[in-house]
Scaffold this motif. Sequence first.
Motif, mmCIF file in Angstrom:
data_model
loop_
_atom_site.group_PDB
_atom_site.id
_atom_site.type_symbol
_atom_site.label_atom_id
_atom_site.label_comp_id
_atom_site.label_asym_id
_atom_site.label_seq_id
_atom_site.Cartn_x
_atom_site.Cartn_y
_atom_site.Cartn_z
ATOM 1 N N GLU A 100 55.040 -59.193 62.468
ATOM 2 C CA GLU A 100 56.224 -59.379 62.890
ATOM 3 C C GLU A 100 57.087 -60.067 63.155
ATOM 4 O O GLU A 100 56.758 -60.919 63.864
ATOM 5 C CB GLU A 100 56.242 -58.363 63.869
ATOM 6 C CG GLU A 100 58.118 -57.226 63.393
ATOM 7 C CD GLU A 100 58.397 -56.610 64.570
ATOM 8 O OE1 GLU A 100 59.271 -56.468 65.659
ATOM 9 O OE2 GLU A 100 56.817 -56.651 64.860
ATOM 10 N N VAL A 101 58.225 -60.916 62.349
ATOM 11 C CA VAL A 101 58.972 -61.573 62.532
ATOM 12 C C VAL A 101 60.433 -60.889 63.271
ATOM 13 O O VAL A 101 61.385 -61.044 61.957
ATOM 14 C CB VAL A 101 59.018 -62.995 61.545
ATOM 15 C CG1 VAL A 101 59.763 -64.131 62.223
ATOM 16 C CG2 VAL A 101 57.085 -63.444 61.479
ATOM 17 N N SER A 102 61.176 -62.418 64.010
ATOM 18 C CA SER A 102 62.498 -61.682 64.644
ATOM 19 C C SER A 102 62.825 -62.425 65.253
ATOM 20 O O SER A 102 62.549 -63.368 65.868
ATOM 21 C CB SER A 102 62.529 -60.830 65.448
ATOM 22 O OG SER A 102 61.779 -59.708 65.153
ATOM 23 N N CYS A 103 63.996 -62.912 64.850
ATOM 24 C CA CYS A 103 64.894 -63.817 65.680
ATOM 25 C C CYS A 103 66.423 -63.549 65.392
ATOM 26 O O CYS A 103 66.871 -63.094 65.398
ATOM 27 C CB CYS A 103 65.354 -65.465 63.843
ATOM 28 S SG CYS A 103 65.466 -66.183 63.909
ATOM 29 N N TYR A 104 67.093 -64.789 66.779
ATOM 30 C CA TYR A 104 68.256 -64.360 66.979
ATOM 31 C C TYR A 104 68.647 -65.532 67.773
ATOM 32 O O TYR A 104 68.123 -66.415 67.815
ATOM 33 C CB TYR A 104 67.334 -63.139 68.917
ATOM 34 C CG TYR A 104 67.915 -61.906 68.980
ATOM 35 C CD1 TYR A 104 68.320 -60.857 68.284
ATOM 36 C CD2 TYR A 104 65.797 -61.894 68.929
ATOM 37 C CE1 TYR A 104 67.813 -59.829 68.672
ATOM 38 C CE2 TYR A 104 65.699 -60.249 68.235
ATOM 39 C CZ TYR A 104 66.485 -59.147 68.427
ATOM 40 O OH TYR A 104 66.181 -58.249 68.294
ATOM 41 N N GLY A 105 70.210 -65.791 67.331
ATOM 42 C CA GLY A 105 70.900 -66.791 68.006
ATOM 43 C C GLY A 105 70.815 -66.487 69.614
ATOM 44 O O GLY A 105 71.651 -65.291 69.590
ATOM 45 N N ILE A 106 70.635 -67.147 70.822
ATOM 46 C CA ILE A 106 71.035 -66.832 72.095
ATOM 47 C C ILE A 106 71.368 -67.686 72.547
ATOM 48 O O ILE A 106 71.876 -69.420 71.978
ATOM 49 C CB ILE A 106 69.456 -67.123 73.296
ATOM 50 C CG1 ILE A 106 69.405 -67.630 73.242
ATOM 51 C CG2 ILE A 106 69.131 -65.295 72.260
ATOM 52 C CD1 ILE A 106 68.056 -67.816 74.034
ATOM 53 N N SER A 107 72.571 -68.074 73.997
ATOM 54 C CA SER A 107 72.966 -69.149 75.275
ATOM 55 C C SER A 107 72.281 -68.558 76.128
ATOM 56 O O SER A 107 72.476 -67.514 77.266
ATOM 57 C CB SER A 107 74.765 -69.060 74.968
ATOM 58 O OG SER A 107 74.674 -69.942 75.552
ATOM 59 N N ALA A 108 70.982 -69.393 76.698
ATOM 60 C CA ALA A 108 70.849 -69.456 78.699
ATOM 61 C C ALA A 108 71.919 -69.586 79.231
ATOM 62 O O ALA A 108 72.136 -68.599 79.793
ATOM 63 C CB ALA A 108 69.561 -70.244 78.136
ATOM 64 N N LYS A 109 72.507 -70.452 79.176
ATOM 65 C CA LYS A 109 73.681 -70.434 79.662
ATOM 66 C C LYS A 109 74.665 -69.579 79.916
ATOM 67 O O LYS A 109 75.044 -69.701 80.474
ATOM 68 C CB LYS A 109 74.312 -71.931 78.875
ATOM 69 C CG LYS A 109 75.582 -72.179 79.535
ATOM 70 C CD LYS A 109 76.144 -73.429 79.176
ATOM 71 C CE LYS A 109 76.957 -74.212 80.015
ATOM 72 N NZ LYS A 109 78.570 -74.686 79.117
#
Length: 131
Positions: A100-109
């Motif tokens: 299974e592959v998932s991809c998310y855009g995140i901002s740790a900040k």
Amino acid sequence: MKTIKRGHVTLKCWDLGGQPRFRSMWERYCRGVNAIVFIVDAADKEAVPVAKEELHLLLSKPAMEGIPLLVLGNKSDLPNHFDTNQLIEALDLKSVTHREVSCYGISAKEETNLDAVLKWLISKAKKGATE
């Protein structure tokens, strides 16, 4: 190592670092895990080809077979970052099979999408506990 607890699930997280001197250790830390989280600086477009090469090298190891993969494009708060679709293309994630592959855009900040990421990880931890 950082430990995060949510309900009955405990997530153990290691920041293995992306520097070349640490890459040989990645496989050792990924053995027996419920998921691999691969974080990419989505605003550093010049570094993404190296990330792609290293990710596919890691996933080619027999011990990594079948482990779910979560790719996070960090720094989505910065201008000109790769969005999720661009990251999927640039990292050639569609060619990754047998997991299974998932991809998310995140901002740790700014803590963007971190709740969704935790939910995904918790679902993998629970699934692993029932297998």
